[in-house]
Design a protein around this motif. Structure first.
Motif, short mmCIF file in Angstrom:
data_model
loop_
_atom_site.label_atom_id
_atom_site.label_comp_id
_atom_site.label_asym_id
_atom_site.label_seq_id
_atom_site.Cartn_x
_atom_site.Cartn_y
_atom_site.Cartn_z
N SER A 132 -17.31 8.64 -33.61
CA SER A 132 -17.68 9.39 -32.81
C SER A 132 -18.77 8.45 -31.95
CB SER A 132 -17.27 11.29 -32.26
OG SER A 132 -18.60 11.18 -33.56
N GLU A 154 -14.11 13.08 -27.34
CA GLU A 154 -12.86 14.16 -27.54
C GLU A 154 -12.25 13.45 -25.99
OE1 GLU A 154 -11.87 18.71 -26.97
OE2 GLU A 154 -14.34 17.99 -27.00
N PRO A 204 -7.96 15.26 -31.21
CA PRO A 204 -9.24 16.54 -31.19
C PRO A 204 -9.01 17.95 -30.97
CG PRO A 204 -7.13 15.55 -29.28
CD PRO A 204 -6.72 14.97 -29.99
#
Length: 95
Positions: free
Chosen positions: A5, A17, A75
């Protein structure tokens, strides 16, 4: 290969996300609903992602990730409606 991320620019967790939902083929409005955001916010995240990877279209981004065999994982569920589902409410009351 797993994309971390922190490889995503800007508001990293939310953009990451957004990217995870995007690669599953969801349109911006659906992503916004699942994340509890405005559609314009999701479109802004997508624009940031495209600029970061120097791409012009969402499809190019998805193809680039597939070509590099980058997996994003699942997610998280941030759908406000999901949090208020009867089963979730019943579980909270039982605790």
């Amino acid at each position: 290969m797993q994309l971390a991320s922190n490889a995503v620019p800007g508001d990293e967790p939310r953009e990451f996300e957004t990217l995870a939902w995007l690669v599953r083929g969801l349109p911006s409005k659906t992503i916004a609903l699942r994340m509890g955001l405005e559609d314009i916010t999701v479109r802004k995240y997508v624009s940031h992602l495209l600029a970061h990877f120097n791409l012009r279209r969402r499809t190019e981004l998805i193809v680039m990730l597939a070509d590099k065999a980058i997996k994003l994982g699942v997610p998280p569920i941030t759908d406000p409606a999901h949090d208020r589902s009867p089963s979730a409410v019943g579980q909270q009351r039982a605790d």
